[in-house]
Design an enzyme around this catalytic site. Structure first.
Site, short mmCIF file in Angstrom:
data_model
loop_
_atom_site.label_atom_id
_atom_site.label_comp_id
_atom_site.label_asym_id
_atom_site.label_seq_id
_atom_site.Cartn_x
_atom_site.Cartn_y
_atom_site.Cartn_z
N CYS A 61 0.88 -1.19 -0.20
CA CYS A 61 0.15 0.09 -0.47
C CYS A 61 0.94 0.89 0.04
O CYS A 61 0.99 2.47 -0.15
CB CYS A 61 -1.25 -0.07 1.44
SG CYS A 61 -2.79 -1.74 0.71
N CYS A 121 0.14 1.95 6.68
CA CYS A 121 0.06 0.27 7.10
C CYS A 121 0.73 -0.24 5.48
O CYS A 121 -0.14 0.10 4.42
CB CYS A 121 -0.30 -0.60 8.23
SG CYS A 121 -2.29 0.29 6.75
N HIS A 148 -9.22 3.30 -1.64
CA HIS A 148 -7.62 3.49 -1.31
C HIS A 148 -7.37 2.14 -3.42
O HIS A 148 -7.20 1.24 -2.16
CB HIS A 148 -7.44 1.97 0.09
CG HIS A 148 -5.98 2.28 0.36
ND1 HIS A 148 -4.78 2.30 0.23
CD2 HIS A 148 -5.82 1.08 0.96
CE1 HIS A 148 -3.98 1.67 0.13
NE2 HIS A 148 -4.34 0.22 0.95
#
Length: 392
Positions: free
Chosen positions: A89, A378, A348
């Protein structure tokens, strides 16, 4: 050593799964962002020395070096190279770090850091799932299994572990999720995102542009209430995580242009921000999502700062338990966190989220006349990047 400056930052509005950006090939989306960065700076495209692009699901339409493919689909000349990277991510946040390191070293003067993910067209987990289906095995090797006792690494399990460790119940997570939507609604209605969003025409099923422009983040639930969020089914019995208090699947492309002093002179532009500090760490891959906490602590120590020195924070809302734990552990001011909403409301887009958050942070600092911003997220495998920027 030279400084690293951001001179342009742009993103597409987020698209829901199967939504208004579903007709866009991810390479084409990313190419439009590259063109917009060049247009906003008025730069000679040939001055761009590299394109570093984050992307998590590098398979199918996002395979075979999506960064170079985006260059070839853009107005940039063939002389501009591109490379793709996967730090899960944090991929495009890492792209910013690599771009900054390149210009700070003086080996390059103008670099684009970007990210792209079409989670509609290349669903999450596609690389590993398709390989397993084709009989090509799984990424967890025997040594990994011995070291971690045959754990099945899962962000969903990690999110539950985070909530339990830091003492959050479902009501806490759901109230945070509602706040994310409320802030995103207020920001959208106030036009706070207008300057950072690149409008794209909605494409039909045949890939043909329509007259309809996609200009607003599609995931925002304007009708959301605490009761409606509470009514969403939990992902596991006895848990606290639901789809409503987790980040949304999202299509999008994002990017920033990073330069040094020579780049500033060559482009003849004023910087938006200076990259003040960069940190990346590895942490426990089982709980997985806790790394932003020690990463922020290390970053602040190395930068000679404390959390009160930071005016705004962007902490990716992968799951509500992550930013809530970060706030609690750091003793940070909740009013400075994700002030325009986060991934629970805005989406996201995996490898695109790093430069997405950076774009929003830069514009939010400018709108509020604030100085320092901190971004962290994270990452799969138990990692986290932290970037501290100074608005100029």
């Amino acid at each position: 050593m030279s400084e690293a400056y951001i001179v342009a930052a742009v993103r597409t509005a987020g698209g829901r799964r199967g939504g208004r950006l579903a007709g866009w090939h991810p390479v084409e989306m990313a190419a439009r962002v590259l063109d917009e960065l060049v247009a906003r700076t008025g730069a000679d495209p040939a001055l761009v020395e590299d394109v570093i692009m984050g992307c998590v699901s590098q398979v199918g339409e996002q395979s075979t070096n999506v960064a170079r493919n985006a260059v070839m689909a853009s107005s940039l000349p063939d002389s501009v190279p591109g490379t793709s990277l996967d730090r899960q991510c944090g991929s495009s946040q890492q792209a910013v770090h690599f771009a900054a390191q390149a210009v700070m070293s003086g080996s390059m003067d103008v670099v684009i850091a970007a990210g792209v993910e079409s989670m509609t067209r290349v669903p999450m987990f596609s690389p590993s799932a398709l390989a397993q289906k084709a009989g090509m095995g799984f990424y967890q090797s025997p040594s990994i299994n011995r070291r971690y006792h045959d754990v099945v690494f899962s962000q969903f399990v990690g999110a539950e572990m985070m909530a339990k460790k830091y003492g959050f119940v479902r009501e806490d997570l759901d109230r945070f999720a509602l706040l994310s939507h409320q802030r995103a609604i207020a920001a959208t209605q106030a036009g706070a995102f207008d300057a950072e969003i690149l409008p794209l025409p909605v494409r039909d099923a045949n890939g043909v542009d329509t007259a309809d422009l996609h200009t607003k983040d599609e995931g925002i639930r304007y009708e959301a209430t605490f009761e409606s969020i509470q009514g969403v089914k939990l992902l596991q019995e006895g848990g606290v995580i639901s789809a409503a208090n987790a980040s949304q699947i999202c299509d999008g492309a994002t990017g920033v242009m990073v330069v040094n002093e020579r780049g500033l002179k060559a482009l003849g532009v004023k910087p938006l921000a200076r990259i003040h500090h960069m940190t990346v760490i590895g942490h426990d891959p089982v709980i997985m999502l806790e790394a932003p906490i020690p990463a922020t602590e290390r970053a602040l120590k190395k930068a000679g700062m404390n959390i009160a020195d930071i005016d705004l924070y962007e902490v990716n809302e992968a799951f509500a338990s992550v930013p809530l734990a970060w706030l609690k552990a750091l003793g940070a001011d909740a009013d400075r966190l994700n002030v325009n909403g986060g991934a629970i409301a805005l989406g996201h887009p995996l490898g695109g989220s790093g430069t997405k958050l950076m774009t929003t942070l830069i514009h939010a600092l400018g709108a509020r006349g604030k100085r320092y911003g901190l971004q962290t997220m994270c990452e799969g495998g138990g990692m986290a990047n932290v970037t501290v920027i100074e608005r100029l």
